[in-house]
Design a protein around this motif. Sequence first.
Motif, PDB file in Angstrom:
ATOM      1  N   UNK A 162      12.161  -3.099  -9.573  1.00  0.00           N
ATOM      2  CA  UNK A 162      11.298  -2.734  -8.453  1.00  0.00           C
ATOM      3  C   UNK A 162      10.108  -1.903  -8.932  1.00  0.00           C
ATOM      4  N   UNK A 163      10.359  -0.965  -9.846  1.00  0.00           N
ATOM      5  CA  UNK A 163       9.281  -0.122 -10.374  1.00  0.00           C
ATOM      6  C   UNK A 163       8.238  -0.965 -11.102  1.00  0.00           C
ATOM      7  N   UNK A 164       8.714  -1.962 -11.867  1.00  0.00           N
ATOM      8  CA  UNK A 164       7.772  -2.841 -12.568  1.00  0.00           C
ATOM      9  C   UNK A 164       6.883  -3.588 -11.584  1.00  0.00           C
ATOM     10  N   UNK A 165       7.467  -4.066 -10.486  1.00  0.00           N
ATOM     11  CA  UNK A 165       6.683  -4.787  -9.484  1.00  0.00           C
ATOM     12  C   UNK A 165       5.684  -3.871  -8.792  1.00  0.00           C
ATOM     13  N   UNK A 166       6.076  -2.616  -8.583  1.00  0.00           N
ATOM     14  CA  UNK A 166       5.145  -1.665  -7.970  1.00  0.00           C
ATOM     15  C   UNK A 166       3.983  -1.391  -8.907  1.00  0.00           C
ATOM     16  N   UNK A 167       4.281  -1.202 -10.211  1.00  0.00           N
ATOM     17  CA  UNK A 167       3.209  -0.933 -11.176  1.00  0.00           C
ATOM     18  C   UNK A 167       2.292  -2.136 -11.354  1.00  0.00           C
ATOM     19  N   UNK A 168       2.832  -3.349 -11.111  1.00  0.00           N
ATOM     20  CA  UNK A 168       2.001  -4.557 -11.205  1.00  0.00           C
ATOM     21  C   UNK A 168       1.223  -4.803  -9.918  1.00  0.00           C
ATOM     22  N   UNK A 169       1.425  -3.959  -8.917  1.00  0.00           N
ATOM     23  CA  UNK A 169       0.687  -4.088  -7.671  1.00  0.00           C
ATOM     24  C   UNK A 169       1.268  -5.097  -6.698  1.00  0.00           C
ATOM     25  N   UNK A 171       3.566  -4.591  -4.518  1.00  0.00           N
ATOM     26  CA  UNK A 171       3.582  -3.860  -3.249  1.00  0.00           C
ATOM     27  C   UNK A 171       3.487  -2.378  -3.585  1.00  0.00           C
ATOM     28  N   UNK A 172       3.214  -1.563  -2.572  1.00  0.00           N
ATOM     29  CA  UNK A 172       3.037  -0.130  -2.786  1.00  0.00           C
ATOM     30  C   UNK A 172       4.330   0.615  -2.498  1.00  0.00           C
ATOM     31  N   UNK A 173       4.430   1.837  -2.991  1.00  0.00           N
ATOM     32  CA  UNK A 173       5.597   2.666  -2.757  1.00  0.00           C
ATOM     33  C   UNK A 173       5.802   2.912  -1.265  1.00  0.00           C
ATOM     34  N   UNK A 174       4.703   3.020  -0.521  1.00  0.00           N
ATOM     35  CA  UNK A 174       4.801   3.252   0.920  1.00  0.00           C
ATOM     36  C   UNK A 174       5.418   2.060   1.648  1.00  0.00           C
ATOM     37  N   UNK A 175       5.339   0.886   1.040  1.00  0.00           N
ATOM     38  CA  UNK A 175       5.895  -0.316   1.667  1.00  0.00           C
ATOM     39  C   UNK A 175       7.383  -0.503   1.384  1.00  0.00           C
ATOM     40  N   UNK A 176       7.906   0.326   0.492  1.00  0.00           N
ATOM     41  CA  UNK A 176       9.315   0.196   0.114  1.00  0.00           C
ATOM     42  C   UNK A 176      10.220   0.616   1.261  1.00  0.00           C
ATOM     43  N   UNK A 177      11.176  -0.249   1.586  1.00  0.00           N
ATOM     44  CA  UNK A 177      12.186   0.085   2.584  1.00  0.00           C
ATOM     45  C   UNK A 177      13.535  -0.459   2.108  1.00  0.00           C
TER      46      UNK A 177
END
Length: 250
Positions: A162-169, A171-177
């Motif tokens: 999940x962290x890798x996908x966030x760093x690749x853009x 989705x954003x951390x705010x979108x995580x649920x």
Amino acid sequence: MKLPFFHKKEEESVLYPNENIAEHIAIIMDGNGRWAKKRGMPRIAGHKEGVSTVVNIVKTAVNCKVKILTLYTFSTENWKRPKTEIEFILRLPKEFLSIYLPDLIANNVRIEIVGDIEKLPVHTREAIEYAMERTRNNDGLLLNFALNYGSRDEILNAMKEMFLDITKGEFSLDELDEQKFSNYLYTAGMKEPDLLIRTGGEIRLSNFLLWQLAYTEFWFTDVLWPDFSEKDFLQALKEYGNRKRRYGGL
């Protein structure tokens, strides 16, 4: 001629004991070694006998129209056991599938794995992958074997991906649920368990589906897995059917 293990006489009828159906049932199959020890037999004899119980419970789950059955087969912690016992346990999936795969296919069962399959022996992995391929178009009971599975390991790996996908853009951390995080778990897309059954008298989760069991109903029994019967399984379903799930509400 030997009858397939799903065969039942026409007069037999397995009815679900309550309209409150447990669609996904997870089972911690505990007590094989103790079952053997009580009989003066080697631990591997208990694991061998436990396969017969798997056959009976899968049959019952199919007859009860259960949608998902997840069996805790080999944990990431089980690698600490004696080498001979590990080797025996990891040969059992191949033996089970070599006998029963045709019946599973005929009864519309789909086989999947939850766990790190890459670390399993080649013969185990090939047998499982073959069964998954042969049953991938079936839409009846989903039979999950939790092999080389540990929930903490699963959650850590999910966080890394999940962290890798966030760093690749992606989705954003705010979108995580919760739902987005669940999609990184081995059980992505599956309904969470309604009922957890643990045999063998122990009352703990043993690193099994910790995220997924947040609102699951638990049912524990002292019966050792090789002695666990269709009657015991139906009793668990009956007790589940009488419970009211509130999910934190009233």
